[in-house]
Design an enzyme around this catalytic site. Sequence first.
Site, PDB file in Angstrom:
ATOM      1  N   THR A  43     -39.879   8.179  18.102  1.00 20.43           N
ATOM      2  CA  THR A  43     -39.886   9.613  18.422  1.00 20.43           C
ATOM      3  C   THR A  43     -38.666  10.339  17.879  1.00 20.43           C
ATOM      4  O   THR A  43     -38.763  11.504  17.469  1.00 20.43           O
ATOM      5  CB  THR A  43     -39.956   9.785  19.965  1.00 20.43           C
ATOM      6  OG1 THR A  43     -41.171   9.198  20.412  1.00 20.43           O
ATOM      7  CG2 THR A  43     -39.924  11.235  20.372  1.00 20.43           C
ATOM      8  N   ASP A 124     -44.356   4.210  14.551  1.00 16.86           N
ATOM      9  CA  ASP A 124     -44.284   4.317  15.999  1.00 16.86           C
ATOM     10  C   ASP A 124     -44.092   2.864  16.451  1.00 16.86           C
ATOM     11  O   ASP A 124     -44.762   1.960  15.952  1.00 16.86           O
ATOM     12  CB  ASP A 124     -45.613   4.868  16.527  1.00 16.86           C
ATOM     13  CG  ASP A 124     -45.564   5.113  18.025  1.00 16.86           C
ATOM     14  OD1 ASP A 124     -45.713   6.266  18.436  1.00 16.86           O
ATOM     15  OD2 ASP A 124     -45.379   4.140  18.790  1.00 16.86           O
ATOM     16  N   SER A 125     -43.178   2.612  17.370  1.00 18.28           N
ATOM     17  CA  SER A 125     -42.833   1.214  17.647  1.00 18.28           C
ATOM     18  C   SER A 125     -43.993   0.425  18.252  1.00 18.28           C
ATOM     19  O   SER A 125     -43.984  -0.802  18.256  1.00 18.28           O
ATOM     20  CB  SER A 125     -41.590   1.117  18.524  1.00 18.28           C
ATOM     21  OG  SER A 125     -41.882   1.464  19.846  1.00 18.28           O
ATOM     22  N   SER A 126     -45.023   1.128  18.750  1.00 17.30           N
ATOM     23  CA  SER A 126     -46.198   0.409  19.254  1.00 17.30           C
ATOM     24  C   SER A 126     -46.921  -0.297  18.113  1.00 17.30           C
ATOM     25  O   SER A 126     -47.697  -1.220  18.339  1.00 17.30           O
ATOM     26  CB  SER A 126     -47.165   1.388  19.917  1.00 17.30           C
ATOM     27  OG  SER A 126     -46.469   2.194  20.811  1.00 17.30           O
ATOM     28  N   THR A 156     -39.013   3.843  21.389  1.00 18.18           N
ATOM     29  CA  THR A 156     -38.604   3.242  22.665  1.00 18.18           C
ATOM     30  C   THR A 156     -39.631   2.252  23.211  1.00 18.18           C
ATOM     31  O   THR A 156     -39.283   1.361  23.981  1.00 18.18           O
ATOM     32  CB  THR A 156     -38.395   4.340  23.729  1.00 18.18           C
ATOM     33  OG1 THR A 156     -39.604   5.099  23.833  1.00 18.18           O
ATOM     34  CG2 THR A 156     -37.241   5.246  23.363  1.00 18.18           C
ATOM     35  N   ASP A 157     -40.913   2.420  22.810  1.00 13.03           N
ATOM     36  CA  ASP A 157     -41.954   1.617  23.450  1.00 13.03           C
ATOM     37  C   ASP A 157     -41.728   0.110  23.333  1.00 13.03           C
ATOM     38  O   ASP A 157     -41.935  -0.627  24.290  1.00 13.03           O
ATOM     39  CB  ASP A 157     -43.337   1.985  22.872  1.00 13.03           C
ATOM     40  CG  ASP A 157     -43.785   3.369  23.343  1.00 13.03           C
ATOM     41  OD1 ASP A 157     -43.181   3.863  24.322  1.00 13.03           O
ATOM     42  OD2 ASP A 157     -44.701   3.940  22.744  1.00 13.03           O
TER      43      ASP A 157
END
Length: 639
Positions: A43, A124-126, A156-157
């Site tokens: 993010t 996106d870390s996912s 952050t995920d």
Amino acid sequence: MADTDGVNKKHVSQKHPLLAKSLIDSSEPEPTSRVLVIYTGGTIGMKTNDSGVYEPKEDFLVNKLRTLPMFHDNAYADENLGEDEGDFLIMPHGLMYGEMEDLNSHQRGRRVMYRILEYKPLLDSSNMMMTDWGKIASDIHEHYDCYDGFVVLHGTDTMAYTASALSFMCENLGKPIILTGSQIPIFEVRSDGRDNFLSSLIFAGLYTIPEVLVCFDNKILRGNRTIKNDAGSFAAFISPNLPPIATLEIHIQVDWSAVFRSTGTEKFRVHTNMCQNVGLLRMFPGITTQTVRAFLQPPMQGVVLQTYGAGNAPDNRPDLLSVLKEASNIGVIILNITQCTKGCVMTSYATGKALEDAGVICGGDMTPEAALTKLSYVLSKETWTLDKKRKFVKRNLRGELTVVAKENITILDFELIESVARALSVSSTEEVKKLRDALYPSLMCAAAQTGDNQALEKLRELGGNLSSHNQDGRTALHVASREGHVSTVQYLLHQGASVHLKDSNGFTPLHDAIMRKHISIIRLLVKTGAILTLKPIALAMELCCAAASEDIETLQAYRTAGANLNECDYDKRTPLHVAVDTGCERSVHFLLDNGASWSLEDIFGNTAIDCAKKRNFTEIIELIEAKQRELSVNENGTQ
Ligand code: ASN
């Protein structure tokens, strides 16, 4: 390292060669620390797209950062950065560096200069995979010697997973790696990203904490102790079983005694091929044997079992226990951790003991992320036997696990500090702590001065931090290296003393050992990852002076420390030019035997052999020609 790389080139180039010696005392204005920022996505750098949702955008972050004064001092950069440093950003000096009591003046006075390595695609870390951890680790390894610290910008995920994984993958880490990100993108009006990123840059650049850390919401947490705990708060991460390593309020406070240091005399390296056959299995009342059996099927090699409370599972389910036992017997490593956010697994209940009897290993107070990535790391060690893997899973490898101290030694500590405190009429806890922080570094340096390993060990047992520095920023390792106490240097390295710490003059222990020509200590420090931090020009001057005075021991010391013997001064003269011109045959001999080149031209167009011919130094001409012949015979011989 930062000091070697010619920051402030304009200042350097204005100095006369004869004054250049002063460069080695680091009297340069504005010394800098270098940080590599690895931007993986998340993010923090996202932008709203046409559909109104956040998504990462190429080059957006770095271009925007250049416009923000707290991230980039444009005027200073224009004035001071060299041509090859155009892709660096440099932070301003200012209040942000205030109140860093723990740092010596050299560290405190530094600007942080950083470069952003942006991944393509930004993720996106996912969407991240284990192979992404390997890429980050490899990039850190590739750039390790050129930077003081590393910041990984990350979503952050899955940040807690990446932080845990990196802590294991980075072996013998000697520099900070700080993961950070944000809950709101950095360029929104309200964002936690600015503080998180600025704090991370400061920590990575100025604080030599040799750990993988997470920086979030004004706290520095050990990476493998963190979990993402709140999807809607700026305080997204917690470290339930370990207090923060540092807090960033008005004062930045580091709990140095909590810093985990890798011990030994091996260099930094990374282990990237993590085992993917691992999983997390959460117990729940009534879980069926079929479910557990299916989960433990090949190719599964390691399972983190999340049990109730202090590590309990039903002991009235022989079916379940026998499935676990069967899997363990055929080599699956099963690690027991608690489902509770805080606390640890113990075998004080029969229900917990039953699991242990079934071959399940106690995972203490590890987080699920740490337990899973530790299994993945240990299982990927191809040369280790299963027994060794089990042993290492139980061990505290990177500070991920609390090991209960066996002895209580605080009474002794109390007595020593108490008596001094009484003599000085000091009484409050805070004052006594300050007294202790002031006394221990001096006592340690005094013990290192005489090579008194027993005294150092005593101080360590009393809670002293062997990497703490005295008023000059010097650590016990600086002192022992200077005094030539090999066994003390060995002892300190095995206790995790850092080879990268610089004293107030900007010198590392390696510099001390070189100055005193302690070859075996230089070897030991280099083996542990120490590198020369002198600027090339300062190094050239040192080498030229040694060459001109036939100081072969100093040449040897620099050579052992990895110096390039062809380093040249302002007139592009190498140590060989100087040795030839001053008629120092022994220096010429040494330099030629150690790979010095006779064909490099100085700014007047002269090679070393031209100099010898001009001066009619026949012996030296013969020496160089003999070397030329020797090399051409070798080359022809190998053709
Ligand atoms: N989904 C984002 C990520 O992990 C969340 C964030 O960074 N705050 O990449």
